[in-house]
Design an enzyme around this catalytic site. Structure first.
Site, PDB file in Angstrom:
ATOM      1  N   GLY A  22     -13.384   8.603   5.530  1.00  0.00           N
ATOM      2  CA  GLY A  22     -12.733   7.986   4.378  1.00  0.00           C
ATOM      3  C   GLY A  22     -12.124   6.646   4.739  1.00  0.00           C
ATOM      4  N   GLY A  70     -10.270   4.726   2.619  1.00  0.00           N
ATOM      5  CA  GLY A  70      -9.235   4.351   1.652  1.00  0.00           C
ATOM      6  C   GLY A  70      -7.980   3.899   2.385  1.00  0.00           C
ATOM      7  N   GLU A  83      -0.830   1.863 -17.691  1.00  0.00           N
ATOM      8  CA  GLU A  83      -1.382   0.537 -17.409  1.00  0.00           C
ATOM      9  C   GLU A  83      -2.658   0.284 -18.204  1.00  0.00           C
ATOM     10  OE1 GLU A  83       0.575  -0.274 -13.014  1.00  0.00           O
ATOM     11  OE2 GLU A  83      -1.344   0.751 -13.080  1.00  0.00           O
ATOM     12  N   ASP A 136      -4.372  11.823  -0.330  1.00  0.00           N
ATOM     13  CA  ASP A 136      -4.425  12.669  -1.523  1.00  0.00           C
ATOM     14  C   ASP A 136      -5.008  14.042  -1.260  1.00  0.00           C
ATOM     15  OD1 ASP A 136      -3.387  10.558  -2.826  1.00  0.00           O
ATOM     16  OD2 ASP A 136      -5.111  10.173  -4.125  1.00  0.00           O
ATOM     17  N   ALA A 178      -0.533   5.173  -2.647  1.00  0.00           N
ATOM     18  CA  ALA A 178      -1.044   4.385  -1.528  1.00  0.00           C
ATOM     19  C   ALA A 178      -0.068   4.300  -0.350  1.00  0.00           C
ATOM     20  CB  ALA A 178      -1.428   2.990  -2.022  1.00  0.00           C
TER      21      ALA A 178
END
Lengths: 430, 430
Positions: free
Chosen positions: A12, A14, A172, A301, A317
């Protein structure tokens, strides 16, 4: 026998995986970072791609590029299909495998439809660059179709946009969609009326931005309504189809529904043969290792981590980045042969969300901000957190341009298939 | 009966159609511009999207946006399926139709594989934004797959790129691909060697850039070879499949083939029920009208127009723009009830092509330029011709960034399908 290097495999790219790889810079180890995509995605700004403010390359960068100066890391674009925990190897789709001494799993979360997988076709979520351009296409095509629609009811349905879930992404999206639609109708679709436009934000809980303090939730609710967003609180969605969404006693006819309500962890628990929690996350030890699997760590996550105060670490994050850096420290200790347990302490820096132009909420704990000042802080903070200089310049300019002219720079309707233009109607129905 | 306005329908929002619509600004007419896409594409820079230098939104803008200040035009995103010349109406896919008094057909060209349609699957052409991102994906995935390939022969095939056709697009692609691959291998793929890299440009004719003067063709050939591009002249392609390309007595094993060899006009001749030439173009009268169909005009790549000197008008952007402006003048005369024939005179401003960083050729007729100076002129000319201020700023910055750092800003591998990540191998085989 010559001693060989400690081998770290990170799955991953991220926030968590990238932070772990970077924090292992200079470590006496061979690091392999595997991701099925070639890019790291700056998720917090993905909704701006979906609403045509930014282009995909402004929020995503090749992982290789981000790690190009680090000597001990190799980046592999590959799809992981399982883990051989006994043989200590990550199994790849092409039949090969990558051996590890330490393994970091940071594969993140996907949308979850709470057992209603059929809803996904009508209410896409926002997790990847492709999701964002697909939602952008849906939004812009709805306006195009409305422009051509002669039936007043059908035109209204085309100009109705529903967002499900009022967390930061939902809020948002709702704010950005109403601004995009207003600006488009006023500037480019003279035959449409902003009076026909409806943006509806549907939330199961009793307030928007439930993870913020009630004062900021109340401000956000008010700010959304002032912008013209209809907010439906305490409403569970009961059905979604190609014609609209049902919730409680109500039904809204709409062609454009966006899912921002729930996520589930990627199948790491299954790969490891351990039990996941309800959202599929793996419960980890204080040092982020998986119980009974020494050298295997789960972060971001996909991990379920309790804080010392008993609260769970949120799926944001900064938490993933902190965990990535922590796990690198734990692995360095392993490489050095130290065996003390290094517990992870999450430091919550604050919550930020933007509601639209000149409106945002920020909760740093010691100070709470809202309105235009919070909006500027939000923008500066996001530019600061971007991982690349080039993008900092380009996003600053993109935002400045929108701020000054109201024109969003990336209103392209593009399709997935090359060599083929799918007709408008077919695309609408997908 | 109240007199109603003259109705002009323009099909196609490329250089020709857009120029025609703009030149009708203020005319006493109702103008409808129909395109199946929502954006105008700046084709001359599309190869830079395919080679990761620019992002799609830097070379494409919503047609509505470009015409937003023009009161007498309506933009329609719709797919045309035919024309009822007797009833004077354009037939749309959704079953509706648009009536016209004057009709401008500016639908452009598509790739043509000279009867070998099966080649398209292995050798995509470059006409749309989707084509460009698909080629970008192919190029970047080939590098990723090479990085993982352990067999030396297969790795070489993955690092071989073939471009078919050495017109401006082919030459520009070849130069850009070798620069992209060199920079990627040196900066990001440490396990690969630039010695394994091959970029082969295959041309049926005896020189590259056949429409330029021989002196500039010779310079271009030399410049390409100095960059490391292998140029094969006088070679007809005999076969293309998933493993490579055959031409003359030779065969090259490659996973990445790009088609820049031929185009055919879109099916306007069929719509009108008239004969097209070999490339499907419609032969028009000196005023760009279709013989025996008064009020119907064909312009751009879909028209076959002879110049007063007997040469055909080339299929380039300036020619399409000039024809668009001319046809607007002819239609204004019609509206005014004037019946004189206004013949179209094409003015050839020059030919430009870039071969890569610091190398380009320009033929303005009265002066011929080559090398770094031509390259700067090329860049300034393209920035000047861009249709939008925002993009001028962003492209200038993107180019400046690449010039100074060597980093291309848009190296994303994205797929068409949202919600689904296709595995690497499947994508490679598509």
């Amino acid at each position: 026998m010559a001693s060989r290097k400690h081998r770290v495999v990170i799955v991953g790219g991220g926030f968590g995986g990238l932070a772990a790889a970077k924090a292992l810079d200079g470590a006496d180890a061979e690091v392999v970072l595997i991701d099925r995509r070639n890019h790291h995605l700056f998720q917090p700004l993905l909704y701006q791609v979906a609403t045509a403010a930014l282009s995909p390359s402004e929020v995503a960068w090749p992982i290789r590029h981000l790690l190009r100066r680090q000597k001990n890391v190799r980046v592999l674009m590959a799809t992981v299909v399982g883990i051989d925990t006994a043989g200590r190897a990550v199994l790849l789709e092409d039949g090969t495998s990558e051996r590890y001494d330490s393994l970091v799993l940071a594969t993140g979360a996907q949308h979850a439809y709470f057992g209603h997988d059929a809803w996904e076709a009508f209410a896409p979520g926002l997790k990847t660059v492709e999701d964002a351009t697909a939602i952008r296409r849906k939004l812009l095509l709805a306006l195009e179709a409305a422009e051509r629609e002669t039936d007043a009811e059908r035109r209204k349905a085309l100009l109705t946009f529903a967002i499900i879930g009022a967390g930061p992404t939902g809020v948002e999206m709702a704010g950005a969609i109403i601004e995009l639609a207003h600006a488009s109708i006023r500037g480019q679709f003279n035959t449409l009326s902003t009076g026909d436009l409806r943006v509806v934000l549907i939330e199961g809980g009793e307030r928007v931005l439930a993870n913020f303090v009630p004062e900021l939730s109340a401000y956000t609710l008010d700010a959304l309504r002032r912008k013209g967003v209809e907010v439906e609180l305490g409403q569970s969605v009961t059905d979604i189809d190609g014609e609209g969404v049902s919730f409680g006693e109500s039904r809204i006819e709409t062609k454009t529904i966006i899912w921002a309500a729930g996520v589930a962890a990627s199948p790491v628990a299954k790969w490891l043969g351990v039990d996941g929690d309800r959202a599929g996350r793996v419960k980890v030890e204080p040092d982020l290792s998986v119980p009974s699997l020494p050298g295997v760590y789960v972060i971001g996550d996909v991990a379920s981590i309790s804080r010392y105060d008993g609260k769970p670490v949120p799926g944001v994050a900064p938490a993933a980045k902190q965990a990535g850096r922590h796990v690198a420290k734990v692995i360095r200790a392993r490489i050095d042969g130290r065996s003390e347990v290094l517990p992870f302490h999450y430091k919550h820096d604050g919550d930020l969300a933007t509601i639209g132009k000149s409106s945002a909420v920020i909760d740093f704990g010691w100070i709470k901000l809202k309105g235009w000042f919070a909006w500027w802080i939000w923008g500066l903070a996001h530019i600061y957190f971007l991982v690349e200089t080039r993008t900092r310049i380009f996003i600053t300019l993109s935002w400045l341009w929108i701020y000054l002219t109201g024109q969003r720079g990336s209103r392209l309707i593009t399709h997935g298939d090359a060599h083929k233009t799918r007709p408008l109607d077919e695309v609408n129905e997908e």
